[in-house]
Each structure stands twice: as structure tokens, then as C-alpha cells.
Scaffold this active site. Structure first.
Site, PDB file in Angstrom:
ATOM      1  NE  ARG A   3      69.301  71.997  -0.876  1.00 29.74           N
ATOM      2  CZ  ARG A   3      69.074  72.687  -0.117  1.00 29.74           C
ATOM      3  NH1 ARG A   3      69.467  73.422   0.796  1.00 29.74           N
ATOM      4  NH2 ARG A   3      67.884  73.443  -0.376  1.00 29.74           N
ATOM      5  CG  ASN A  48      66.794  71.848   2.946  1.00 27.92           C
ATOM      6  OD1 ASN A  48      65.842  71.936   2.395  1.00 27.92           O
ATOM      7  ND2 ASN A  48      67.501  72.940   3.577  1.00 27.92           N
ATOM      8  N   GLY A  52      62.691  79.202  -7.949  1.00 31.17           N
ATOM      9  CA  GLY A  52      62.971  79.730  -6.698  1.00 31.17           C
ATOM     10  C   GLY A  52      61.626  80.016  -5.873  1.00 31.17           C
ATOM     11  NE  ARG A  64      45.303  39.749  10.814  1.00 25.91           N
ATOM     12  CZ  ARG A  64      44.631  38.872   9.849  1.00 25.91           C
ATOM     13  NH1 ARG A  64      44.577  37.500  10.111  1.00 25.91           N
ATOM     14  NH2 ARG A  64      43.792  39.218   8.707  1.00 25.91           N
ATOM     15  CD  GLU A  97      67.708  82.005   1.835  1.00 27.35           C
ATOM     16  OE1 GLU A  97      68.039  80.800   2.060  1.00 27.35           O
ATOM     17  OE2 GLU A  97      66.952  82.680   2.580  1.00 27.35           O
TER      18      GLU A  97
END
Ligand code: UD1
Ligand code: CA
Length: 458
Positions: A13, A226, A76, A332, A153
Site C-alpha cells: 500500500r 500502511n 500474515g 559547524r 479486521e
């Protein structure tokens, strides 16, 4: 206590070639953030479950003392934990299972969950939360007495179950026997064909196991990533968390929507932050400091009353009482500015100690240098600290005056109270109180321009 972090999912995803758990929130990979939270539990063993694209994850986590288990293909979260069992060993003690994609989790919340399981001798304690939109998170189903009986789910949930506001955070603490008992009983989900760890809740609850769900105080910390949208939301939640922490510590933030503050930054009261300020790493701000717009401070300490102007960048610097820096200064690593120092626009410092009251207000490079109290560094002064092979040091004495456009060719020392005239290249030491001047004689030819013109036209 043993910990399992699940990081073998395909992460499709995200639409990315980078493994999902390597995407970053506030500069840390998701899996690093989860491991940092877990480390606070001082686990005897930590196992990260990795998948087909494990190379880069393993490389990133090398040296952290974690063990790896491989799950390939990803079938899973239940199957992932089963893959981790061998690497977990038989050390006993409860097993904490964490998703590798929940970067905002706080160690305190984990510790509370572990304590809850222990106090009530539960088979399983798991974390829940109530986000504004339950979205794709697993819904927590409770019976009429409020006991959790399962996690459904989103894609398996009925319309009614979908309206449940309490969702699963993917954070579990199992008694070791309960985990061993539940894992083999997890079956393939008929919809996705995966083995869901979440089924352990229903399996244990149905066998009169002691299962409790604890809701997170703040839903935001259980946020899971996700998609890129989730990632952007996590970044914003983390940013917001830093801003709120600063506000609570007595900091004034002029435009909170634009300021970023890392989790390890510390504050004293009455600090003022202008829009678009970014504070990172172990930065520490003392009372009454002011940081102006578009300035970034990393691992930098500001004493009380310091003002850092706009468009500055500081890393590993220590700035003393009431010093003023900027605009457009670059400090720096190894920069130490003592009390009342002033560093101005386009001045770069590195390994530079500027003692009390030094001024370097315009266009200078000060590297590998110590400048004595009250010295004045003119515009365009450069320490030539690098000969192409090695770095060399420059020392400027107390109260010295370094004229504009001077090059200090290191190693070199300019004595106390000495003067260096504008445009000088200092190639050897200048004694205390002396004047150093290297200037080709000035040539002035009167009427030259007119003569040139005549030559050209004639
Ligand atoms: C999961 C939970 C859901 C919960 C949510 C919280 C399950 C079935 N669902 O859903 O109830 O609300 O987390 O964020 O557990 N992983 C593996 N191997 C696999 C699959 C996943 O290691 O085969 C890892 C992933 O890399 C990820 C974690 O497990 O870090 C969770 O997996 P993910 O696919 O993101 O689960 P969600 O759909 O978010
Ligand atoms: Ca997830």
C-alpha cells in the site's frame, strides 16, 4: 521479557521500492522507532521478523543486538510470530509483539501494558485506541460485560462491527504458554488467506483465557502506517507532539503549525520560537533564548538569552550567555561561542572557539581556530586551515584586530592586541601588540582613463 517486531509484510500500500518499515518519520525508520520504544523494556532478546526484502532492513539494524527471523512469503501476522518462535528461544517470560509500522508508540505505554499483564497474570494484554476515524484498523469486539472477545479486521467486519470506535493497535503482551497454545490454533482467514495474530484474542477468550484490552491515553501514539497518507499523518502527529511538549515547558511558539521539534530537544521557560524553526537531536535551549525563522539547530546548546537570527544552520555547537548569531550564519561541529560573542551573516565556523565578546560579523570562515576574548574579526577573514592534506590550527590572541579580507595561513598565531591590516596574508606568527601588513604598493595613474579612450578611438 522477549520482544518480537513484525517487519516482513510486503507493504504494497506504500507503492514504494523501499520496504515499508524503512520509511522515516521524524528522521527515524519506522522499525527503528519501534525498536527504540521496545528497548526501554530491557528485553532479554529481541527478534525482528523480516521478509523477502530483508537485506536493507538487516543492514540498517546491524549493531543493535537484535536477532532476525525470516518469513518469506508473508502469510500474515500470526504466521510471522510463528516464524519468530525459534529465534525467541525458551528463555521464558512474557512475549511482547509489536508491529514494525507504529512509530509513535511511547515506552511508557508499552511498560504499562506489560505491567497490566503481570499484575493480573493475564494470558494476553493488548493495546487499543480510538482514532477519529477507525478506517482499516481491526475492530475490538467486547461482550456485554466489556470483556474483549475478538478482533475483527475491517475487511471482515459487518456494517455494525465497522462502527466500533475502539481499534487494535497491534501491540500485544502474551504469557509464554498462552502464545504457544494460541499460535497453532490460528487458521487461514477465508477472505485474505492469511494467518491473523489478532485471532489469538478470540482463541484465548473462547477458552476462558484471561484477556484484557487497555486503551492508550492518547490515540495518536498507536497510529499505524500502511500508506503514504498514513506516513504523512504520522509525521504531522510527531511534529505536533514536539510542539505541544515545548508549549507545556513554557516555550512561546509564534506559528506552531510550521515548527518542528525532535523528541530529545530540551527547553527552559520563556524560549521564543519563530515560524519555520527546526530543532533536532540533543538540542538544548536555556531560559529566554530566541530562535528566528528558517533556522535549524541540531545537537546544539544555547545558554540563557541567546538569540539565533533567521536562516542559520547549527550542528554540534555550544553558544554562551547572551551571544547573538545570524542572520545567515553556519555553525559547524566543534563550535564554541562564549558569552556575548556576535557572529553575523555568512560567517562559517568549525572547530572554532570564540572567547568572550569576540565579534565576527560578516563573511568569514573560521575553522580550527581559537580566538581570544574581545578580538575583532573583520569582514572576509579566512582561516586557511587546510593544505590539501592536513588541517592546521590558528590562534588569535585576546583583543587582536584582524582587518578585512585577511587570510590566516595556518598553522599561525596572531598575538594579543596585535593588528593585522586589511588585505593581509598572514604566513607567519605575529607577536603580541605588533602590526602585520602585506599589501602590494598601490599604483595610481592620473588621467589614465582618458588616455586609454584616446588610444582606442585613435
Ligand atoms: C494490523 C492488525 C490490525 C491492527 C493494525 C494496527 C492483523 C491481522 N491486523 O493490521 O488489527 O488494527 O495492524 O496497526 O494483525 N507483517 C509481517 N508478516 C506478514 C504480515 C505483516 O511481518 O505476513 C508485519 C508488517 O510488516 C507490519 C505488521 O506486521 O509491520 C502489521 O502488518 P500490516 O499488514 O500493516 O497489518 P494491518 O493491516 O495494519
Ligand atoms: Ca499496519
Amino acid at each position: 521479557m522477549r520482544v518480537v517486531v513484525l517487519a516482513a509484510g510486503a507493504g504494497v500500500r506504500m507503492r514504494s521500492t523501499l520496504p515499508k518499515v524503512l520509511h522515516r518519520v521524524a528522521g527515524r525508520a519506522l522499525v527503528e522507532a519501534v525498536l527504540d520504544a521496545a528497548a526501554a523494556l530491557s528485553p532479554s532478546r529481541t527478534v525482528v521478523v523480516v521478509g523477502a526484502d530483508r537485506g536493507r532492513i538487516v543492514a540498517l539494524l546491524e549493531g543493535r543486538g537484535v536477532h532476525f527471523a525470516v518469513q518469506d512469503p508473508p502469510r500474515g501476522t500470526g504466521d510471522a510470530v510463528a516464524r519468530a518462535r525459534e529465534a525467541l528461544g525458551d528463555g521464558g517470560g512474557p512475549v511482547v509483539v509489536l508491529a514494525g509500522d507504529t512509530p509513535l508508540l511511547r515506552p511508557e505505554t508499552l511498560a504499562a501494558l506489560v505491567a497490566l499483564r503481570r499484575a493480573k497474570d493475564l494470558d494476553l494484554a493488548f493495546l487499543t485506541f480510538r482514532p477519529p476515524d477507525p478506517g482499516d484498523f481491526g475492530r475490538v469486539v467486547r461482550d456485554s460485560r466489556g470483556r474483549p472477545t475478538g478482533i475483527v479486521e475491517a475487511k471482515n467486519a459487518s456494517a455494525r462491527q465497522k462502527r466500533i470506535a475502539e481499534v487494535n493497535a497491534g501491540v500485544y503482551c502474551f504469557a509464554p504458554e498462552a502464545l504457544a497454545k494460541a499460535l497453532p490454533k490460528i487458521g487461514r482467514n477465508p477472505v485474505s488467506g492469511e494467518y491473523y495474530l489478532t485471532d489469538a484474542v478470540a482463541i484465548l477468550a473462547a477458552r476462558r483465557g484471561k484477556v484484557e484490552a487497555a486503551a492508550a491515553d492518547d490515540w495518536r501514539e498507536a497510529w499505524g502506517v500502511n500508506t503514504r497518507r498514513d506516513l504523512a499523518a504520522a509525521e504531522e502527529l510527531e511534529r505536533r507532539r514536539g510542539v505541544e511538549r515545548a508549549l507545556d515547558a513554557g516555550v512561546t511558539i509564534l506559528d506552531p503549525g510550521t515548527v518542528r521539534i525532535g523528541p530529545h530537544v530540551t527547553f527552559a521557560p520563556d524560549v521564543v520560537l519563530h515560524p519555520f524553526v527546526c530543532l533536532e537531536g540533543r538540542t538544548a535551549l536555556s531560559e529566554g533564548c530566541e530562535v528566528l525563522s528558517f533556522t535549524r539547530l541540531l545537537d546544539t546548546q544555547l545558554a540563557a538569552g541567546v538569540v539565533i537570527g533567521p536562516h542559520c544552520d547549527a550542528e554540534g555547537a555550544v553558544v554562551g550567555l547572551n551571544a547573538k548569531v545570524g542572520p545567515y550564519s553556519r555553525l559547524r561541529p566543534g563550535t564554541v561561542l562564549e558569552e556575548d560573542v556576535r557572529v553575523g551573516n555568512f560567517v562559517e565556523t568549525k572547530n572554532a572557539v570564540l572567547r568572550k565578546g569576540v565579534k565576527a560579523l560578516h563573511l568569514a570562515y573560521l575553522g580550527d581556530v581559537e580566538v581570544g576574548a574581545g578580538a575583532n574579526i573583520g569582514a572576509g577573514v579566512i582561516t586557511c586551515n587546510y593544505d590539501g592534506e592536513k588541517k592546521h590550527r590558528t590562534t588569535v590572541g585576546e583583543g587582536a584586530f584582524i582587518g578585512t579580507d585577511t587570510q590566516l595561513v595556518a598553522p599561525v598565531t596572531v598575538g594579543k592586541g596585535a593588528y593585522v591590516g586589511a588585505g593581509t596574508t598572514v604566513t607567519r606568527d605575529v607577536p603580541d601588540g605588533a602590526l602585520a601588513l602585506s599589501r602590494p604598493p598601490l599604483v595610481v595613474k592620473e588621467g589614465w582613463a582618458a588616455r586609454r579612450k584616446a588610444r582606442k578611438t585613435g
